[in-house]
Scaffold this motif. Sequence first.
Motif, PDB file in Angstrom:
ATOM      1  N   VAL A 176       0.837  -1.175  -0.128  1.00  0.00           N
ATOM      2  CA  VAL A 176      -0.016   0.051  -0.044  1.00  0.00           C
ATOM      3  C   VAL A 176       0.914   1.240  -0.126  1.00  0.00           C
ATOM      4  O   VAL A 176       0.774   2.189  -0.994  1.00  0.00           O
ATOM      5  CB  VAL A 176      -1.208   0.084   1.063  1.00  0.00           C
ATOM      6  N   PRO A 177       1.849   1.314   0.898  1.00  0.00           N
ATOM      7  CA  PRO A 177       2.743   2.621   0.957  1.00  0.00           C
ATOM      8  C   PRO A 177       3.480   2.760  -0.366  1.00  0.00           C
ATOM      9  O   PRO A 177       3.597   3.831  -1.037  1.00  0.00           O
ATOM     10  CB  PRO A 177       3.575   2.510   2.198  1.00  0.00           C
ATOM     11  N   LEU A 180       0.968   4.043  -3.127  1.00  0.00           N
ATOM     12  CA  LEU A 180       0.767   5.531  -2.686  1.00  0.00           C
ATOM     13  C   LEU A 180       2.032   6.447  -2.985  1.00  0.00           C
ATOM     14  O   LEU A 180       1.891   7.470  -3.544  1.00  0.00           O
ATOM     15  CB  LEU A 180       0.130   5.618  -1.254  1.00  0.00           C
ATOM     16  N   ASP A 185      -3.671   4.988  -6.195  1.00  0.00           N
ATOM     17  CA  ASP A 185      -4.645   4.939  -4.839  1.00  0.00           C
ATOM     18  C   ASP A 185      -4.583   3.452  -4.314  1.00  0.00           C
ATOM     19  O   ASP A 185      -3.802   2.569  -4.609  1.00  0.00           O
ATOM     20  CB  ASP A 185      -5.932   5.352  -5.227  1.00  0.00           C
ATOM     21  N   ARG A 186      -5.064   3.238  -3.113  1.00  0.00           N
ATOM     22  CA  ARG A 186      -5.052   2.180  -2.338  1.00  0.00           C
ATOM     23  C   ARG A 186      -5.863   0.962  -3.231  1.00  0.00           C
ATOM     24  O   ARG A 186      -5.485  -0.228  -2.723  1.00  0.00           O
ATOM     25  CB  ARG A 186      -5.887   2.274  -1.153  1.00  0.00           C
ATOM     26  N   PHE A 262      -8.782   9.515  -1.606  1.00  0.00           N
ATOM     27  CA  PHE A 262      -7.495   9.509  -0.841  1.00  0.00           C
ATOM     28  C   PHE A 262      -7.852   9.834   0.716  1.00  0.00           C
ATOM     29  O   PHE A 262      -8.467  10.720   0.807  1.00  0.00           O
ATOM     30  CB  PHE A 262      -6.290  10.294  -1.585  1.00  0.00           C
ATOM     31  N   ASP A 266      -2.393  10.142   2.489  1.00  0.00           N
ATOM     32  CA  ASP A 266      -2.074   9.350   1.360  1.00  0.00           C
ATOM     33  C   ASP A 266      -1.163  10.000   0.048  1.00  0.00           C
ATOM     34  O   ASP A 266      -0.261   9.488  -0.264  1.00  0.00           O
ATOM     35  CB  ASP A 266      -3.217   8.842   0.555  1.00  0.00           C
ATOM     36  N   ARG A 267      -1.453  11.187  -0.149  1.00  0.00           N
ATOM     37  CA  ARG A 267      -0.823  11.962  -1.351  1.00  0.00           C
ATOM     38  C   ARG A 267       0.508  12.465  -0.888  1.00  0.00           C
ATOM     39  O   ARG A 267       1.208  13.005  -1.696  1.00  0.00           O
ATOM     40  CB  ARG A 267      -1.643  13.190  -1.900  1.00  0.00           C
ATOM     41  N   GLN A 269       2.692  10.483   0.824  1.00  0.00           N
ATOM     42  CA  GLN A 269       3.584   9.328   0.771  1.00  0.00           C
ATOM     43  C   GLN A 269       4.719   9.367  -0.149  1.00  0.00           C
ATOM     44  O   GLN A 269       4.303   9.919  -1.380  1.00  0.00           O
ATOM     45  CB  GLN A 269       2.717   8.073   0.734  1.00  0.00           C
TER      46      GLN A 269
END
Length: 508
Positions: A176-177, A180, A185-186, A262, A266-267, A269
């Motif tokens: 996930v990271p 991002l 996205d996830r 998001f 998130d944005r 990361q």
Amino acid sequence: MSTTATDPGTEEPQRKGKFTFPSALTILAIVTVAVWLLAFLIPSGAYDRNDKGAPVEGSYHRVDSGQTFVDRLNDLFLAPVNGLYGVQDEKSGLVGPDMAGELYGSAGVFLFVLAIGAFITVVFATGALDRGIGRLAHRLRERGAMLIAGVMLVFAVLGTVEGFAEETLGFYGLIVPLMLALGYDRMVAVGAIILGAGIGVLCSTVNPFATGVASSAADISLGDGIVLRFVMWVVLTAVTIAYVIRYAKRVQKNPERSLTGFLPGDREQTAADAGEVPELTGLHKALLVLVALVFAFMIFSVVPWSSALTGKADATPYGFELGWSFPQLAALFLVAAVLVGCVARMGEQKLSSTIIQGAADFISPALVIVLARGVTVIMNNSKVTDTVLHSIEGVVKGTSSGLFAVIVFVVNLPLAFLIPSTSGHATLAMPILAPLADFAGVSRSVVVTAWQAASGWMNLWVPTTAVTIGGVALAKVGYDKYLRFVWPLLAILFVLICAFVALGAALT
């Protein structure tokens, strides 16, 4: 491995009055009692059998089961026992623990599941596989499309050879990271993980928990039909990877088109947020090579090479063919577990406890197989199996081989929802479906392929699987949004599966 419908890691406290879908063991216990009751209403009957034990089309006739109520009650009581080591009497055809004849129970498959569970647990205990996948993801962290393709391909390979499914839940914290950080996205992480492993399981080539159990129940070799399944795996994996990459590029180019949106942070990361994955040591590399060799040898040992290379089902086996089945494979994975532990320098106590823990962790799918086999014993002893087969024969009679294969696929879709355990579903359905292939003039391996495709297709989205519901929870993605994301791909895969099984049936 797609074997159960629950995930301890994502389980929430039970709220009073809240419905929870029962486990595979509970479902099969209910099915056992239901089938036992129905056997009182379904007329007893039998087919004549040829020299290979297959039913002869058009030879069905009514017979007297000869069972008293006490006999039937005894069958219900002993169903799990017979499902494990029941023996079929050569003369009467009845199954019981004290009979003399061939083993009817699934003791061989039961031990095989425990053996491969021990092997997989030992491999994960070394940390080599986790670290190998982590290093791959980290090395490709700045090349988005290649990262997605690489992760999905590895998961698809593991899915097709050993049913890699629930194990993917441990990779969300890494993937996930990274996604991002690359501007995705996830949902991209969810698609890469769930669909990567899921498409591998759907197109299982030698997955012991799907292809293996189904082939055993269909009384064919694990390697039968491997060419069709491999081609399916190549095409469907490529389509699935392209689908996820297409969505990822769309989100990267225009974040407003994200299905999930998001979360705060998130944005912001970066690739560094995923953390540095430890380097692979020489020992880890050696272990990964050893694991790959074990699975490669398993494939070599079960494939009927003469038939696969000549295209003739009755081709004379080559001298190098091993023709291994579940007893030999169980021994292989037990020996391999010890070998991996020794190479990893685990020590005698840790290795012993890990092997025992691995077998214990896989007792649930093993018991599912036993319970499902117990159901078929009840049907066999009450002589209703052939009656059910005869009723289905009337439905598919006259259909083309291609249409027959598609019908098998479609019929198994609701069964896959009710019985999310691939092992239990296979053991329950194959004794009925496999003989149908004989009537349709289709190889039983095509029925196995159609069945596992149905099970795999359903497990890509149904909320009764830990892989799906646990995955979206770990990624913090709404299940409804995941359905919006995946349904076009499901439609594409549905069409492709129908085409493949129809083609496979036509070529046999």
